[in-house]
Design a protein around this motif. Sequence first.
Motif, PDB file in Angstrom:
ATOM      1  N   UNK A   1     -55.240  47.094 -23.725  1.00 56.69           N
ATOM      2  CA  UNK A   1     -54.027  46.347 -24.266  1.00 56.69           C
ATOM      3  C   UNK A   1     -54.172  45.183 -24.987  1.00 56.69           C
ATOM      4  N   UNK A   2     -53.036  44.954 -26.102  1.00 57.42           N
ATOM      5  CA  UNK A   2     -53.557  44.005 -26.814  1.00 57.42           C
ATOM      6  C   UNK A   2     -53.829  42.671 -26.388  1.00 57.42           C
ATOM      7  N   UNK A   3     -53.265  42.116 -25.218  1.00 57.58           N
ATOM      8  CA  UNK A   3     -53.312  40.891 -24.357  1.00 57.58           C
ATOM      9  C   UNK A   3     -54.803  41.098 -23.854  1.00 57.58           C
ATOM     10  N   UNK A   4     -55.303  42.099 -23.387  1.00 55.81           N
ATOM     11  CA  UNK A   4     -56.748  42.238 -22.991  1.00 55.81           C
ATOM     12  C   UNK A   4     -57.665  41.995 -24.171  1.00 55.81           C
ATOM     13  N   UNK A   5     -57.428  42.497 -25.216  1.00 49.20           N
ATOM     14  CA  UNK A   5     -58.256  42.254 -26.510  1.00 49.20           C
ATOM     15  C   UNK A   5     -58.468  40.986 -26.784  1.00 49.20           C
ATOM     16  N   UNK A   6     -57.394  40.235 -26.582  1.00 49.20           N
ATOM     17  CA  UNK A   6     -57.114  38.582 -27.134  1.00 49.20           C
ATOM     18  C   UNK A   6     -58.127  37.930 -26.122  1.00 49.20           C
ATOM     19  N   UNK A   7     -57.962  38.195 -24.746  1.00 48.64           N
ATOM     20  CA  UNK A   7     -58.613  37.570 -23.898  1.00 48.64           C
ATOM     21  C   UNK A   7     -60.052  37.638 -23.918  1.00 48.64           C
ATOM     22  N   UNK A   8     -60.569  38.998 -24.207  1.00 45.10           N
ATOM     23  CA  UNK A   8     -61.828  39.224 -24.512  1.00 45.10           C
ATOM     24  C   UNK A   8     -62.640  38.349 -25.518  1.00 45.10           C
ATOM     25  N   UNK A   9     -61.559  38.554 -26.550  1.00 44.30           N
ATOM     26  CA  UNK A   9     -62.292  37.706 -27.601  1.00 44.30           C
ATOM     27  C   UNK A   9     -62.069  36.136 -27.573  1.00 44.30           C
ATOM     28  N   UNK A  10     -61.334  35.627 -26.828  1.00 42.61           N
ATOM     29  CA  UNK A  10     -61.149  34.135 -26.549  1.00 42.61           C
ATOM     30  C   UNK A  10     -62.347  34.024 -25.680  1.00 42.61           C
ATOM     31  N   UNK A  11     -62.760  34.655 -24.705  1.00 36.98           N
ATOM     32  CA  UNK A  11     -63.845  34.499 -23.866  1.00 36.98           C
ATOM     33  C   UNK A  11     -65.275  34.649 -24.690  1.00 36.98           C
ATOM     34  N   UNK A  12     -65.487  35.654 -25.352  1.00 37.40           N
ATOM     35  CA  UNK A  12     -66.877  36.003 -25.963  1.00 37.40           C
ATOM     36  C   UNK A  12     -66.870  35.058 -27.287  1.00 37.40           C
ATOM     37  N   UNK A  13     -65.769  35.058 -28.280  1.00 34.04           N
ATOM     38  CA  UNK A  13     -65.985  34.611 -29.440  1.00 34.04           C
ATOM     39  C   UNK A  13     -65.300  33.371 -30.039  1.00 34.04           C
ATOM     40  N   UNK A  14     -64.342  33.034 -29.382  1.00 33.15           N
ATOM     41  CA  UNK A  14     -63.508  31.938 -30.103  1.00 33.15           C
ATOM     42  C   UNK A  14     -64.351  30.614 -29.938  1.00 33.15           C
ATOM     43  N   UNK A  15     -65.316  30.205 -29.228  1.00 38.46           N
ATOM     44  CA  UNK A  15     -65.999  29.123 -29.234  1.00 38.46           C
ATOM     45  C   UNK A  15     -66.729  28.904 -30.604  1.00 38.46           C
ATOM     46  N   UNK A  16     -66.858  30.141 -31.062  1.00 38.80           N
ATOM     47  CA  UNK A  16     -67.713  30.140 -32.474  1.00 38.80           C
ATOM     48  C   UNK A  16     -66.802  29.718 -33.734  1.00 38.80           C
ATOM     49  N   UNK A  17     -65.411  29.746 -33.402  1.00 42.07           N
ATOM     50  CA  UNK A  17     -64.447  29.529 -34.378  1.00 42.07           C
ATOM     51  C   UNK A  17     -64.905  30.441 -35.652  1.00 42.07           C
ATOM     52  N   UNK A  18     -64.822  31.475 -35.419  1.00 40.17           N
ATOM     53  CA  UNK A  18     -64.854  32.496 -36.526  1.00 40.17           C
ATOM     54  C   UNK A  18     -63.891  32.814 -37.363  1.00 40.17           C
ATOM     55  N   UNK A  19     -64.052  33.069 -38.655  1.00 42.61           N
ATOM     56  CA  UNK A  19     -63.206  33.718 -39.453  1.00 42.61           C
ATOM     57  C   UNK A  19     -62.938  35.151 -39.123  1.00 42.61           C
ATOM     58  N   UNK A  20     -61.831  35.727 -38.968  1.00 39.65           N
ATOM     59  CA  UNK A  20     -61.671  36.928 -38.566  1.00 39.65           C
ATOM     60  C   UNK A  20     -61.140  37.747 -39.625  1.00 39.65           C
ATOM     61  N   UNK A  21     -61.690  39.125 -40.032  1.00 41.06           N
ATOM     62  CA  UNK A  21     -61.348  39.877 -40.489  1.00 41.06           C
ATOM     63  C   UNK A  21     -60.861  41.305 -39.809  1.00 41.06           C
ATOM     64  N   UNK A  22     -59.711  41.627 -39.516  1.00 39.35           N
ATOM     65  CA  UNK A  22     -59.343  42.637 -38.850  1.00 39.35           C
ATOM     66  C   UNK A  22     -58.483  43.803 -39.449  1.00 39.35           C
ATOM     67  N   UNK A  23     -58.493  44.966 -38.678  1.00 40.91           N
ATOM     68  CA  UNK A  23     -57.771  45.879 -39.474  1.00 40.91           C
ATOM     69  C   UNK A  23     -56.523  45.790 -39.770  1.00 40.91           C
ATOM     70  N   UNK A  24     -56.107  45.958 -41.077  1.00 44.89           N
ATOM     71  CA  UNK A  24     -54.684  45.371 -41.196  1.00 44.89           C
ATOM     72  C   UNK A  24     -53.502  46.453 -41.090  1.00 44.89           C
TER      73      UNK A  24
END
Length: 169
Positions: free
Chosen positions: A44-67
């Motif tokens: 689900x969308x919230x699960x996607x966000x939580x996984x990205x917070x846990x795994x990637x947010x600390x790197x402060x990435x620029x995000x390009x997602x499916x528009x």
Amino acid sequence: IEEYGARVGLGIDFGHTHPFAATLALLLPEICLFVKALEIPSLEEQEQIEICKEKYQRYDPIVWADMAMPGAIKAFKKAGFKIRLWKKGPGSVLDGINIIRSKLRPVSGEPQMFFLKDGEGVMGLVSRLTKYHRARDASGRLTDDPEKKDDDLCDAARYLTMNAYPLQN
């Protein structure tokens, strides 16, 4: 990192009927190094966000997602991700594939795209990229679009690469 012109990028392909996919790369002016990748079905969308917070947010990435998923983009922005908006116009799929191809095998010189062998999920991305191919239409002719089977990691990598290293006009 910034003194060398480096930044961190995250490519995201949202999935509901397809797996959610994300690719994290270190982006130098000419070099792209994929360091992490994941592909998980049925999130689900919230699960996607939580996984990205846990795994990637600390790197402060620029995000390009499916528009194609404006609601998900808005939710990721609200969660603190630096989403960059871009246009998915006619020919952009083929352009993105060609950018990846040119980074892997430039006309001259050394490759400009690399994959961290021990990076979490990166060898899965490599495996998917080796099988990524153009679809055929009903009469068997190649189209400009990729085959829609097992393409989610490749799409996430393509969104990141085509936006971090756009074609020069």
